[in-house]
Design a protein around this motif. Sequence first.
Motif, PDB file in Angstrom:
ATOM      1  N   GLU A  20       3.005   0.585   3.251  1.00 34.26           N
ATOM      2  CA  GLU A  20       2.613  -0.457   4.199  1.00 34.26           C
ATOM      3  C   GLU A  20       2.835  -1.780   3.492  1.00 34.26           C
ATOM      4  OE1 GLU A  20      -1.462  -2.159   5.345  1.00 34.26           O
ATOM      5  OE2 GLU A  20      -1.100  -0.613   6.881  1.00 34.26           O
ATOM      6  N   LEU A  21       3.741  -2.588   4.032  1.00 35.40           N
ATOM      7  CA  LEU A  21       4.098  -3.858   3.407  1.00 35.40           C
ATOM      8  C   LEU A  21       3.425  -5.012   4.134  1.00 35.40           C
ATOM      9  CD1 LEU A  21       7.965  -3.327   3.031  1.00 35.40           C
ATOM     10  CD2 LEU A  21       6.224  -3.020   1.256  1.00 35.40           C
TER      11      LEU A  21
ATOM     12  N   VAL B 128       6.568   1.637   6.417  1.00 41.42           N
ATOM     13  CA  VAL B 128       7.814   2.277   5.990  1.00 41.42           C
ATOM     14  C   VAL B 128       7.572   3.781   5.969  1.00 41.42           C
ATOM     15  CG1 VAL B 128       9.525   2.508   4.149  1.00 41.42           C
ATOM     16  CG2 VAL B 128       8.464   0.282   4.593  1.00 41.42           C
ATOM     17  N   MET B 129       8.259   4.515   6.849  1.00 42.48           N
ATOM     18  CA  MET B 129       8.036   5.956   6.943  1.00 42.48           C
ATOM     19  C   MET B 129       8.823   6.691   5.860  1.00 42.48           C
ATOM     20  SD  MET B 129      10.218   6.833  10.371  1.00 42.48           S
ATOM     21  CE  MET B 129      11.978   6.478  10.498  1.00 42.48           C
ATOM     22  N   PRO B 130       8.534   7.988   5.630  1.00 39.73           N
ATOM     23  CA  PRO B 130       9.177   8.729   4.536  1.00 39.73           C
ATOM     24  C   PRO B 130      10.703   8.690   4.557  1.00 39.73           C
ATOM     25  CG  PRO B 130       7.304   9.967   5.314  1.00 39.73           C
ATOM     26  CD  PRO B 130       7.441   8.791   6.257  1.00 39.73           C
ATOM     27  N   GLU B 131      11.323   8.849   5.738  1.00 35.56           N
ATOM     28  CA  GLU B 131      12.793   8.832   5.780  1.00 35.56           C
ATOM     29  C   GLU B 131      13.343   7.514   5.274  1.00 35.56           C
ATOM     30  OE1 GLU B 131      16.491   9.372   8.956  1.00 35.56           O
ATOM     31  OE2 GLU B 131      14.426   9.675   9.624  1.00 35.56           O
ATOM     32  N   THR B 132      12.730   6.405   5.701  1.00 29.87           N
ATOM     33  CA  THR B 132      13.165   5.081   5.255  1.00 29.87           C
ATOM     34  C   THR B 132      12.831   4.868   3.786  1.00 29.87           C
ATOM     35  OG1 THR B 132      12.751   4.262   7.494  1.00 29.87           O
ATOM     36  CG2 THR B 132      13.035   2.618   5.766  1.00 29.87           C
TER      37      THR B 132
ATOM     38  N   LYS C 127       0.872  -1.173   0.000  1.00 32.27           N
ATOM     39  CA  LYS C 127       0.000   0.000   0.000  1.00 32.27           C
ATOM     40  C   LYS C 127       0.908   1.221   0.000  1.00 32.27           C
ATOM     41  CE  LYS C 127      -3.858  -2.181   2.461  1.00 32.27           C
ATOM     42  NZ  LYS C 127      -4.702  -2.139   3.695  1.00 32.27           N
ATOM     43  N   ALA C 128       0.949   1.912  -1.116  1.00 31.50           N
ATOM     44  CA  ALA C 128       1.922   2.993  -1.288  1.00 31.50           C
ATOM     45  C   ALA C 128       1.280   4.354  -1.103  1.00 31.50           C
ATOM     46  CB  ALA C 128       2.557   2.903  -2.675  1.00 31.50           C
ATOM     47  N   GLY C 129       1.934   5.181  -0.275  1.00 30.16           N
ATOM     48  CA  GLY C 129       1.595   6.590  -0.195  1.00 30.16           C
ATOM     49  C   GLY C 129       2.582   7.363  -1.051  1.00 30.16           C
TER      50      GLY C 129
END
Length: 215
Positions: free
Chosen positions: A23-24, A62-66, A16-18
């Motif tokens: 979200e994996l 997975v947050m933006p920095e990662t 699920k991509a923002g």
Amino acid sequence: MFTGIVEEIGTVESVKAGAQSLELAIKAKTMLEDVKLGDSIAVNGVCLTVTSFTSQQFTADVMPETFHATSLRVLTRGSTVNLERAIAANGRFGGHFVSGHIDGVGTIISKKRVENALYIEIEYPEEFAHYFLHRGSVALDGTSLTIFAVDNKKLTISLIPHTQEETILAEKNIGDPVNIECDLLAKYIERMLHQKKEEKTSTITMDLLEKHGFA
């Protein structure tokens, strides 16, 4: 904390991509034997937190920095990933100290078989050159490996048959990205030396120079 000894190859079930996040959902077996909410699992060397799980898969954010700092952003449904649970306090330590915090992303530039070994050459960001040395340690996609050759732009690792079978590295192609974590001990030593240098520099002040007749 991890060891860089991959326990299992998982498969991405959904992404699920923002705009700058993911979200994996990852299909696994070994990871789920004793999983709990909030557990840390290294996915291609990236330390992620389990946010939910079933008998067949777990999810992690997975947050933006990662997202920007690692290769996780290129994962799609069906991608295979290296998985390792955080090491238990009473566990055996088989690789080297791996934190799960990626320093940068390299690119595979060549692959060559020599007898039973697979040599892989990886181009890396030049600012990491001082962390690498011949026969030193590096974690690539979460796999603890020994550096067989290195210069200021690229390093070479050699995969034994077991590592070829038990990790995703042998499946990767020229041009594919690889998560790189430099040796944790080397980074700590660099930081300590830098601090000592700063301390020495900071002790020389104008007051001190005037006191001793230099200003």
